[in-house]
Design an enzyme around this catalytic site. Structure first.
Site, mmCIF file in Angstrom:
data_model
loop_
_atom_site.group_PDB
_atom_site.id
_atom_site.type_symbol
_atom_site.label_atom_id
_atom_site.label_comp_id
_atom_site.label_asym_id
_atom_site.label_seq_id
_atom_site.Cartn_x
_atom_site.Cartn_y
_atom_site.Cartn_z
ATOM 1 N N PRO A 10 -2.934 -11.500 10.724
ATOM 2 C CA PRO A 10 -3.281 -11.252 12.128
ATOM 3 C C PRO A 10 -3.350 -9.757 12.393
ATOM 4 C CG PRO A 10 -0.987 -11.937 11.899
ATOM 5 C CD PRO A 10 -1.618 -12.100 10.548
ATOM 6 N N ASN B 82 0.846 -1.204 0.000
ATOM 7 C CA ASN B 82 0.000 0.000 0.000
ATOM 8 C C ASN B 82 0.874 1.245 0.000
ATOM 9 O OD1 ASN B 82 0.593 0.758 2.840
ATOM 10 N ND2 ASN B 82 -0.360 -1.231 3.220
ATOM 11 N N LYS C 218 -13.697 1.210 15.999
ATOM 12 C CA LYS C 218 -12.464 0.436 15.822
ATOM 13 C C LYS C 218 -11.694 0.357 17.131
ATOM 14 C CE LYS C 218 -10.805 0.710 11.723
ATOM 15 N NZ LYS C 218 -10.240 1.278 10.509
ATOM 16 N N ASP D 57 -4.196 -6.130 5.166
ATOM 17 C CA ASP D 57 -5.231 -6.933 5.826
ATOM 18 C C ASP D 57 -5.169 -8.394 5.377
ATOM 19 O OD1 ASP D 57 -6.263 -4.832 7.293
ATOM 20 O OD2 ASP D 57 -7.483 -4.132 5.613
HETATM 21 O O1 C5P Z 1 -8.431 -2.259 11.073
HETATM 22 P P1 C5P Z 1 -7.544 -1.176 10.524
HETATM 23 O O2 C5P Z 1 -6.490 -1.697 9.574
HETATM 24 O O3 C5P Z 1 -8.259 0.009 9.986
HETATM 25 O O4 C5P Z 1 -6.785 -0.652 11.834
HETATM 26 C C1 C5P Z 1 -5.744 0.267 11.781
HETATM 27 C C2 C5P Z 1 -4.899 0.153 13.023
HETATM 28 O O5 C5P Z 1 -4.637 -1.209 13.366
HETATM 29 C C3 C5P Z 1 -3.535 0.766 12.856
HETATM 30 O O6 C5P Z 1 -3.125 1.232 14.110
HETATM 31 C C4 C5P Z 1 -2.695 -0.421 12.377
HETATM 32 O O7 C5P Z 1 -1.318 -0.239 12.653
HETATM 33 C C5 C5P Z 1 -3.294 -1.562 13.170
HETATM 34 N N1 C5P Z 1 -3.271 -2.856 12.462
HETATM 35 C C6 C5P Z 1 -2.457 -3.888 12.915
HETATM 36 N N2 C5P Z 1 -2.478 -5.106 12.288
HETATM 37 C C7 C5P Z 1 -3.312 -5.332 11.246
HETATM 38 C C8 C5P Z 1 -4.150 -4.310 10.788
HETATM 39 C C9 C5P Z 1 -4.112 -3.078 11.426
HETATM 40 O O8 C5P Z 1 -1.688 -3.689 13.857
HETATM 41 N N3 C5P Z 1 -3.309 -6.519 10.658
#
Ligand code: C5P
Length: 405
Positions: free
Chosen positions: A305, A210, A337, A279
């Site tokens: 994870p 990304n 979240k 993700d």
């Molecule tokens: O669920 P989302 O990706 O929007 O969440 C963002 C937050 O979660 C950020 O702080 C990111 O660093 C963390 N994150 C993580 N591991 C993942 C996905 C997101 O630590 N697999």
């Protein structure tokens, strides 16, 4: 209180209506035992009189570079050496521009160029002037040289407009001055951060990733380190230099990032998940380069994870801070979240906004926690990081003192 006893603070005043607040600041500095000397620019005299400042500081006020009587008593270079801290409040757009250019065309600019002690600026100007790209560039230049920018805050302005550019209040500046002379607000704290993107291999030459540049995570690592924390930064592939004093561990995939975090998190006080972790990852990374034989090709993806949620779910979690990049309704989605992941604080930003977000040098954030919210204005990422670190440390302290009682 004791932090300022006997400290020598040179207060510079440039031309701005906020100069009246500096009178209160000087009184408070002296009230906490600091020695204060005031240097004014010519423009500052249009807003506040040297007589007022002389009465409050208890010392003659310096205005001119070429004043034989004053120079005989304490020359400008001596003055630059005398101070433990130089605080320019208000720092006008013109003053910031002159300082960024390394000018020495008046006494205050000369002192700032000659000194080796920390310099802090409290910017104050019209919101349009603060937002102008020339001022943004000057702020970046100054930050890169280690100058501290305290503020500005947002709100109603003396010119009748509203926006970023208000000088911080004297009490807020006092708090920051005290911080300079305490051992660092984060001294003794172990901070672990993730930054940058992850790369999820499809085959030996291709990957899913990304647009994360890592700038915000690196700026946060630098800001925590500047506050005296012991900082470890686990980063995906980025092209950024490691901030001074920060321990850096490089990883590529989400699984590698997870393993690195889990082996480092034990005993850490604060965890900040700033990485844009993919993700999903391809279920099977192919060993050889995929040939373009088929017209269409499916890649099966499996969930990665959630590193942040896993840290927050530990038996004895550190204080956890996450980020939420949202394209709409940032407060609502970020708060959801935060709760879902069980983290203490979350910093939300709108990535659909024209300015800020991924790959940009600037950003603004809405910081949310249980029952609280703080909006941080659109500004350089290094500056934004300083503001966010201050808020994280405030909330960390609150949680700790609540747990201790
Ligand atoms: O669920 P989302 O990706 O929007 O969440 C963002 C937050 O979660 C950020 O702080 C990111 O660093 C963390 N994150 C993580 N591991 C993942 C996905 C997101 O630590 N697999």
């Amino acid at each position: 209180m004791a932090a300022l006893l006997g400290r020598k603070i040179l207060v510079g005043i440039s031309g701005g209506i906020a100069a009246y607040k500096t009178a209160y600041l000087i009184r408070q500095l002296r009230g906490e035992g600091a020695q204060v000397r005031v240097v004014m620019t010519q423009a500052a005299e249009q807003f506040i009189t040297p007589m007022t400042l002389q009465a409050l500081s208890g010392q003659p006020v310096r205005q001119s570079l070429f004043d034989p009587a004053h120079e005989a008593a304490m020359g400008h270079i001596e003055l630059a050496r005398w101070a433990d801290l130089i605080l320019v409040a208000p720092a006008s757009a013109d003053y910031m521009a002159r300082m960024a250019a390394g000018m020495a065309d008046d006494l205050l600019a000369t002192i700032c160029l000659a000194t080796e002690v920390p310099i802090a600026l409290a910017p104050a100007m019209n919101q349009g002037m603060w937002r102008n790209s020339a001022t943004c560039q000057n702020a970046r230049t100054l930050l890169a040289r280690g100058v501290r920018l305290w503020g500005p805050s947002e709100g109603d302005q003396a010119c009748g407009e509203s926006g970023p550019g208000r000088m911080l209040e004297p009490e807020q500046l006092m708090q920051l001055v005290r911080q300079v002379f305490s051992t660092g607000a984060a001294a003794g704290l172990k901070v672990l951060l993730t930054a940058g993107p992850t790369r999820e291999p499809i085959d030996p030459v291709r990957f899913i990733s990304n647009r994360s540049s890592g700038k915000m995570g690196f700026a946060l690592a630098m800001a925590f380190s500047a506050q005296g924390a012991d900082v470890t930064l686990i980063t995906g592939p980025v092209t950024l230099e490691t901030p001074a004093g920060v321990r850096r561990l490089d990883v590529e995939t989400a699984l590698e990032m997870e393993a690195a975090v889990m082996s480092e998190v034990e005993g850490c006080d604060i965890f900040v998940g700033c990485a844009a972790v993919a993700d999903y990852r391809p279920a099977h990374a192919v060993g050889q380069k995929i040939k373009k034989t088929a017209q269409t090709r499916d890649i099966e993806l499996v969930r990665n994870p959630d590193i942040l949620a896993a840290v927050a779910a530990r038996a004895k979690p550190p204080f956890t801070v996450g980020f939420a990049a949202e394209t709409e309704r940032p407060v609502e989605y970020a708060q959801e979240k935060r709760k879902a992941k069980g983290v203490d604080m979350i910093a939300a930003n709108l990535v659909a906004a024209a300015e800020g977000g991924f790959e940009r040098d600037e950003n603004s954030l809405i910081v949310l926690w249980e029952g609280g919210r703080k909006d941080l204005p659109m500004t350089d990422k290094p500056h934004l990081a300083q503001l966010l670190v201050t808020q994280v440390l405030i909330n960390y302290e609150k949680k700790h003192s609540a747990e201790d009682t």
